[in-house]
Design an enzyme around this catalytic site. Structure first.
Site, short mmCIF file in Angstrom:
data_model
loop_
_atom_site.label_atom_id
_atom_site.label_comp_id
_atom_site.label_asym_id
_atom_site.label_seq_id
_atom_site.Cartn_x
_atom_site.Cartn_y
_atom_site.Cartn_z
N CYS A 6 0.83 -1.21 0.00
CA CYS A 6 0.00 0.00 0.00
C CYS A 6 0.86 1.27 0.00
O CYS A 6 2.05 1.22 0.33
CB CYS A 6 -0.91 -0.01 1.23
SG CYS A 6 -2.35 1.05 1.00
N ASP A 121 -6.50 -3.41 11.02
CA ASP A 121 -5.33 -2.53 11.13
C ASP A 121 -5.17 -2.09 12.59
O ASP A 121 -6.06 -2.28 13.41
CB ASP A 121 -5.58 -1.30 10.22
CG ASP A 121 -4.30 -0.60 9.80
OD1 ASP A 121 -3.22 -0.89 10.34
OD2 ASP A 121 -4.41 0.28 8.92
O1 LIG Z 1 -0.98 4.74 4.53
C1 LIG Z 1 -1.55 5.77 4.91
O2 LIG Z 1 -0.90 6.81 5.08
C2 LIG Z 1 -3.01 5.77 5.18
C3 LIG Z 1 -3.63 6.97 5.58
C4 LIG Z 1 -4.99 7.01 5.82
C5 LIG Z 1 -5.74 5.85 5.68
C6 LIG Z 1 -5.13 4.66 5.29
C7 LIG Z 1 -3.78 4.59 5.05
N1 LIG Z 1 -3.16 3.41 4.71
C8 LIG Z 1 -3.88 2.20 4.50
C9 LIG Z 1 -3.16 0.92 4.37
O3 LIG Z 1 -3.71 -0.01 3.78
C10 LIG Z 1 -1.88 0.63 5.10
O4 LIG Z 1 -1.15 -0.27 4.34
C11 LIG Z 1 -2.19 -0.01 6.44
O5 LIG Z 1 -2.80 0.97 7.23
C12 LIG Z 1 -0.93 -0.54 7.15
O6 LIG Z 1 0.02 0.46 7.30
P1 LIG Z 1 1.43 0.16 8.01
O7 LIG Z 1 1.18 -0.09 9.46
O8 LIG Z 1 2.19 1.42 7.76
O9 LIG Z 1 2.04 -1.02 7.31
#
Ligand SMILES: O=C(O)c1ccccc1NCC(=O)[C@H](O)[C@H](O)COP(=O)(O)O
Length: 214
Positions: A6, A121
């Site tokens: 993502c 999440d």
């Molecule tokens: O990634 C972002 O900045 C974000 C902001 C607002 C809503 C969703 C967002 N990301 C969504 C995703 O699918 C991410 O991959 C997921 O939250 C996991 O993130 P991480 O802990 O950084 O791997």
């Protein structure tokens, strides 16, 4: 094991994810340090094979705007990362990933939510996603659902195998864990996908949604 990378903002990161075997790539259209314009996402997406699904991430966006961006970019999935109602989800013209913070009560309330996957999440008061923080995976082992589960939140090349073993999701999602200094890191993307898919032989018999089907 399905893998979603993502927060893609460059062609290089998309190519690395595709070549390493990602199943989904995600573009964030919500407020985020990873926010991308629909035009740039469309430019990247047109070089991505149809077998790799394009996901648009939104937080409490108007359905009309989501429909327009889905059409412009060629999205296969919309990931609803806010408080969107079932009615909103059902009104969208593509498949749905519903993202939820890992809170027992919230998960239970979404048993009948119309979606193709549930992405769980890390809860956060300040941002809706992309925190880079893990949560207590035991929360998911106490949750009975027939939904297909994608595990997210603080996954990295180092902890993804342990997470898969413990939670048994159908897929894993990562953003921060494949970044260095806030930018997607090609080597980390490769490592993450390799390690997530290495457990492929052990899958299917006991993936999360099958284990808990009522
Ligand atoms: O990634 C972002 O900045 C974000 C902001 C607002 C809503 C969703 C967002 N990301 C969504 C995703 O699918 C991410 O991959 C997921 O939250 C996991 O993130 P991480 O802990 O950084 O791997």
């Amino acid at each position: 094991m399905l893998v979603k990378i993502c927060g893609i903002t460059t062609r290089e990161a998309a190519i690395a994810a595709v070549e390493a075997g990602a199943d989904f790539i995600g573009f964030v259209f919500a407020e985020s340090k990873r926010k991308i314009t629909p035009a740039k996402a469309a430019e990247i997406a047109k070089n991505v094979p149809v077998s790799v699904k394009k996901v648009g991430v939104f937080v409490n966006e108007k359905p009309l705007v989501m429909r327009e961006i889905a059409s412009e970019v060629g999205l296969d999935f919309i990931q609803l990362h806010g408080d969107e109602s079932s009615v909103t989800a059902e009104s969208l013209p593509v498949e749905i990933i519903k993202a939820l913070p890992a809170e027992k009560q919230l998960l239970a309330q979404h048993d009948d939510y119309p979606c193709d996957y549930l992405l769980v999440d890390t809860p956060s008061k300040s941002v809706r996603g992309g925190t880079g923080k893990t949560f207590d995976w035991d929360v998911l082992n106490e949750w009975k659902t027939n939904k297909k589960l994608i595990l997210a939140g603080g996954l990295t090349p180092e902890n993804v195998q342990q997470a898969i073993k413990k939670v048994k999701p159908v897929g894993v999602d990562v953003s921060s864990g494949v970044e260095t200094d806030g930018k997607k890191d090609i080597e980390k993307i490769r490592q993450f996908i390799k390690r997530a898919k290495e457990r492929e032989d052990e899958k299917h018999e006991n993936i999360h949604h099958a284990q808990f089907t009522r």
